[in-house]
Design a protein around this motif. Structure first.
Motif, PDB file in Angstrom:
ATOM      1  N   ALA A 206      77.431 -31.415  19.617  1.00  0.00           N
ATOM      2  CA  ALA A 206      75.986 -31.154  20.215  1.00  0.00           C
ATOM      3  C   ALA A 206      76.042 -32.058  21.688  1.00  0.00           C
ATOM      4  CB  ALA A 206      75.018 -32.002  19.085  1.00  0.00           C
ATOM      5  N   VAL A 207      76.616 -32.869  21.666  1.00  0.00           N
ATOM      6  CA  VAL A 207      76.593 -33.828  22.978  1.00  0.00           C
ATOM      7  C   VAL A 207      77.324 -33.227  24.100  1.00  0.00           C
ATOM      8  CG1 VAL A 207      77.360 -36.107  24.257  1.00  0.00           C
ATOM      9  CG2 VAL A 207      76.339 -36.101  22.002  1.00  0.00           C
ATOM     10  N   LYS A 212      76.784 -29.557  28.981  1.00  0.00           N
ATOM     11  CA  LYS A 212      77.211 -28.439  29.707  1.00  0.00           C
ATOM     12  C   LYS A 212      75.719 -27.565  30.230  1.00  0.00           C
ATOM     13  CE  LYS A 212      81.548 -27.541  27.293  1.00  0.00           C
ATOM     14  NZ  LYS A 212      82.002 -26.689  26.462  1.00  0.00           N
ATOM     15  N   ALA A 213      74.663 -27.956  29.552  1.00  0.00           N
ATOM     16  CA  ALA A 213      73.583 -27.255  30.035  1.00  0.00           C
ATOM     17  C   ALA A 213      72.811 -27.639  31.107  1.00  0.00           C
ATOM     18  CB  ALA A 213      72.631 -27.455  28.891  1.00  0.00           C
TER      19      ALA A 213
END
Length: 213
Positions: A206-207, A212-213
């Motif tokens: 999740a991290v 990357k987002a």
């Protein structure tokens, strides 16, 4: 009593504001202003509460008072895995805690009693609270678990709990081992996938997706 107007040396009471000089912080300015250099070095220091690397991290560990009926309290500690401490004897307990504020213990030596620093403690997982959300020293995955843990994201999306994901993945791991053992009877049985391993993998993913987002 004195009034502000009597403190002219501090610019109280002046009609015009004193000019201020604004200087950009740079390496060259550090050479000119040693006070700023010392300030920058102090601000750049990492405290023990920020510790999080491949071998250890900050956390809280349960400390037992042997002289007080083994009562316990949570104390700040630098926590590492015993597997990374190659010079230490083997232990079933996975964590080693070194106390940030080292307590002293009384040790009897013949007729005298001496005080010495408490030794690092071997602790179970339930006796340790790691401060980082994703401790870097746990950023390792058993090679035999890697391909199976990749399915954890899909299982979580389907609504399964961490315990259910653990059961599904261990069933797949067991089936894979039985298939490999038919071809090689001497193959070593892999360690089971744990709930903590599933949670750590999902948190880490999740991290990384957020970065990357």
């Amino acid at each position: 009593a004195r009034s502000f107007s009597q403190y002219a040396q501090f610019n109280f009471g002046r009609a015009s504001a004193p000019p201020l000089r604004v200087v950009e912080a740079s390496e060259a300015y550090k050479a000119q202003n040693l006070r700023y250099k010392v300030f920058d070095e102090e601000m750049s220091k990492r405290g023990w509460a920020d510790l999080n690397d491949k071998k250890r991290c900050f956390g809280w560990a349960r400390y037992s008072h042997k002289e007080d009926a083994s009562s316990s309290e949570w104390r700040p500690a630098v926590v590492s895995r015993r597997a990374d401490e190659v010079a230490l004897p083997r232990s079933e307990k996975p964590y080693l805690a070194r106390w940030v504020f080292e307590p002293s213990v009384q040790v009897s030596s013949g007729t005298s009693v001496k005080e010495q620093t408490a030794e690092p403690a071997d602790l179970d997982r339930s006796d340790v609270l790691l401060a980082p959300r994703i401790p870097k020293f746990e950023d390792t995955v058993d090679k035999e678990h890697e391909d199976l843990l990749e399915q954890a994201t899909m299982l979580r999306a389907s609504g399964k709990s961490d315990w259910e994901i653990e059961a599904v993945l261990n069933k797949l791991l067991s089936d894979k081992f039985e298939e490999q053992r038919r071809a090689d009877p001497m193959i070593r049985q892999p360690a089971a996938i744990t709930v903590d391993e599933v949670r750590t993998y999902l948190q880490r993913k999740a991290v990384r997706d957020a970065e990357k987002a």
